[in-house]
Motif scaffolding. Structure first.
Motif, PDB file in Angstrom:
ATOM      1  N   PHE A 244       0.850  -1.193   0.000  1.00  0.00           N
ATOM      2  CA  PHE A 244       0.000   0.000   0.000  1.00  0.00           C
ATOM      3  C   PHE A 244       0.885   1.242   0.000  1.00  0.00           C
ATOM      4  N   THR A 245       0.459   2.260  -0.729  1.00  0.00           N
ATOM      5  CA  THR A 245       1.266   3.465  -0.890  1.00  0.00           C
ATOM      6  C   THR A 245       0.431   4.729  -0.777  1.00  0.00           C
ATOM      7  N   ASN A 246       1.133   5.822  -0.580  1.00  0.00           N
ATOM      8  CA  ASN A 246       0.561   7.155  -0.774  1.00  0.00           C
ATOM      9  C   ASN A 246       1.137   7.656  -2.091  1.00  0.00           C
TER      10      ASN A 246
ATOM     11  N   GLY B 276      12.949   8.874   7.548  1.00  0.00           N
ATOM     12  CA  GLY B 276      12.401   8.239   8.741  1.00  0.00           C
ATOM     13  C   GLY B 276      11.898   6.837   8.448  1.00  0.00           C
ATOM     14  N   GLU B 277      10.656   6.575   8.837  1.00  0.00           N
ATOM     15  CA  GLU B 277      10.093   5.240   8.615  1.00  0.00           C
ATOM     16  C   GLU B 277       9.486   5.076   7.227  1.00  0.00           C
ATOM     17  N   PHE B 278       9.611   6.100   6.385  1.00  0.00           N
ATOM     18  CA  PHE B 278       9.065   6.059   5.034  1.00  0.00           C
ATOM     19  C   PHE B 278      10.172   6.204   4.000  1.00  0.00           C
ATOM     20  N   ILE B 279       9.885   5.770   2.780  1.00  0.00           N
ATOM     21  CA  ILE B 279      10.800   5.946   1.664  1.00  0.00           C
ATOM     22  C   ILE B 279       9.978   6.357   0.447  1.00  0.00           C
ATOM     23  N   GLU B 280      10.492   7.320  -0.291  1.00  0.00           N
ATOM     24  CA  GLU B 280       9.831   7.762  -1.520  1.00  0.00           C
ATOM     25  C   GLU B 280      10.459   7.024  -2.696  1.00  0.00           C
ATOM     26  N   LEU B 281       9.627   6.591  -3.622  1.00  0.00           N
ATOM     27  CA  LEU B 281      10.078   5.943  -4.842  1.00  0.00           C
ATOM     28  C   LEU B 281       9.624   6.799  -6.014  1.00  0.00           C
ATOM     29  N   VAL B 282      10.552   7.176  -6.881  1.00  0.00           N
ATOM     30  CA  VAL B 282      10.210   7.934  -8.084  1.00  0.00           C
ATOM     31  C   VAL B 282      10.345   6.980  -9.266  1.00  0.00           C
ATOM     32  N   LEU B 283       9.273   6.874 -10.054  1.00  0.00           N
ATOM     33  CA  LEU B 283       9.218   5.895 -11.138  1.00  0.00           C
ATOM     34  C   LEU B 283       9.268   6.551 -12.502  1.00  0.00           C
ATOM     35  N   ARG B 284       9.871   5.839 -13.446  1.00  0.00           N
ATOM     36  CA  ARG B 284       9.827   6.237 -14.853  1.00  0.00           C
ATOM     37  C   ARG B 284       9.410   5.020 -15.668  1.00  0.00           C
ATOM     38  N   LYS B 285       8.920   5.268 -16.891  1.00  0.00           N
ATOM     39  CA  LYS B 285       8.508   4.157 -17.736  1.00  0.00           C
ATOM     40  C   LYS B 285       9.696   3.251 -18.003  1.00  0.00           C
ATOM     41  N   ARG B 286       9.413   1.977 -18.026  1.00  0.00           N
ATOM     42  CA  ARG B 286      10.471   0.984 -18.267  1.00  0.00           C
ATOM     43  C   ARG B 286      11.081   1.199 -19.652  1.00  0.00           C
ATOM     44  N   GLY B 287      12.403   1.199 -19.705  1.00  0.00           N
ATOM     45  CA  GLY B 287      13.098   1.361 -20.965  1.00  0.00           C
ATOM     46  C   GLY B 287      13.309   2.799 -21.376  1.00  0.00           C
TER      47      GLY B 287
ATOM     48  N   ILE C 185      14.685  11.928 -19.534  1.00  0.00           N
ATOM     49  CA  ILE C 185      14.010  10.961 -18.659  1.00  0.00           C
ATOM     50  C   ILE C 185      12.638  11.501 -18.314  1.00  0.00           C
ATOM     51  N   GLU C 186      11.611  10.679 -18.502  1.00  0.00           N
ATOM     52  CA  GLU C 186      10.237  11.078 -18.234  1.00  0.00           C
ATOM     53  C   GLU C 186       9.782  10.448 -16.906  1.00  0.00           C
ATOM     54  N   LEU C 187       9.777  11.241 -15.845  1.00  0.00           N
ATOM     55  CA  LEU C 187       9.314  10.738 -14.550  1.00  0.00           C
ATOM     56  C   LEU C 187       7.795  10.648 -14.580  1.00  0.00           C
ATOM     57  N   GLU C 188       7.260   9.540 -14.070  1.00  0.00           N
ATOM     58  CA  GLU C 188       5.824   9.301 -14.140  1.00  0.00           C
ATOM     59  C   GLU C 188       5.115   9.475 -12.792  1.00  0.00           C
ATOM     60  N   TYR C 189       5.660   8.836 -11.749  1.00  0.00           N
ATOM     61  CA  TYR C 189       4.974   8.804 -10.462  1.00  0.00           C
ATOM     62  C   TYR C 189       5.982   8.928  -9.321  1.00  0.00           C
ATOM     63  N   ARG C 190       5.456   9.350  -8.179  1.00  0.00           N
ATOM     64  CA  ARG C 190       6.217   9.355  -6.924  1.00  0.00           C
ATOM     65  C   ARG C 190       5.304   8.755  -5.864  1.00  0.00           C
ATOM     66  N   PHE C 191       5.805   7.740  -5.169  1.00  0.00           N
ATOM     67  CA  PHE C 191       5.035   7.051  -4.137  1.00  0.00           C
ATOM     68  C   PHE C 191       5.808   7.063  -2.831  1.00  0.00           C
ATOM     69  N   GLU C 192       5.064   6.975  -1.742  1.00  0.00           N
ATOM     70  CA  GLU C 192       5.629   6.852  -0.406  1.00  0.00           C
ATOM     71  C   GLU C 192       5.177   5.512   0.159  1.00  0.00           C
ATOM     72  N   ILE C 193       6.150   4.718   0.632  1.00  0.00           N
ATOM     73  CA  ILE C 193       5.837   3.449   1.292  1.00  0.00           C
ATOM     74  C   ILE C 193       6.637   3.386   2.590  1.00  0.00           C
ATOM     75  N   ARG C 194       6.342   2.391   3.393  1.00  0.00           N
ATOM     76  CA  ARG C 194       7.092   2.200   4.625  1.00  0.00           C
ATOM     77  C   ARG C 194       8.430   1.515   4.305  1.00  0.00           C
ATOM     78  N   VAL C 195       9.499   1.979   4.935  1.00  0.00           N
ATOM     79  CA  VAL C 195      10.844   1.454   4.690  1.00  0.00           C
ATOM     80  C   VAL C 195      10.887  -0.056   4.856  1.00  0.00           C
ATOM     81  N   ILE C 196      10.181  -0.565   5.846  1.00  0.00           N
ATOM     82  CA  ILE C 196      10.213  -1.997   6.143  1.00  0.00           C
ATOM     83  C   ILE C 196       9.694  -2.844   4.975  1.00  0.00           C
TER      84      ILE C 196
END
Length: 105
Positions: free
Chosen positions: A35-37, A89-100, A54-65
């Motif tokens: 589950f993410t924000n 802290g207890e969260f990590i942000e993931l920045v996604l781009r389209k594969r390839g 590079i085309e960034l698509e999304y940014r999500f926050e999840i728990r580090v664990i």
């Protein structure tokens, strides 16, 4: 406004493997759903990446664990590469781009 922790992404790593004939392939592992924000990509980051092709698509926050160093994510049936992570802290942000999407590399 979206309900917190209401989005789901699948995290997986692109593991090297062999096909039936013994040739090396990149075979993704089965995604683990978390589950993410969903967050907005910062405009400065978006435009700086765009200058590099590079085309960034999304940014999500999840728990580090829940993050184990995966390099790929799936969201709404589409695969994405994890371009960068940012631990806070207890969260990590993931920045996604389209594969390839590596035109700037």
């Amino acid at each position: 406004m979206a309900v917190p922790w209401s989005d789901v992404i699948g995290l997986f790593s692109s593991n090297p493997g062999l096909d039936e004939d013994g040739f090396p392939i990149t075979a993704p592992a089965d995604p683990v759903e978390v589950f993410t924000n969903r967050l907005s990509i910062h405009s400065n980051e978006y435009y700086m990446a765009k200058q590099q092709g590079i085309e960034l698509e999304y940014r999500f926050e999840i728990r580090v664990i829940e993050f184990n160093g995966e390099d790929m994510a799936t969201y709404k049936g589409q695969d994405y590469e994890i371009e960068r992570t940012y631990e806070k802290g207890e969260f990590i942000e993931l920045v996604l781009r389209k594969r390839g999407d590596q035109h700037g590399s």
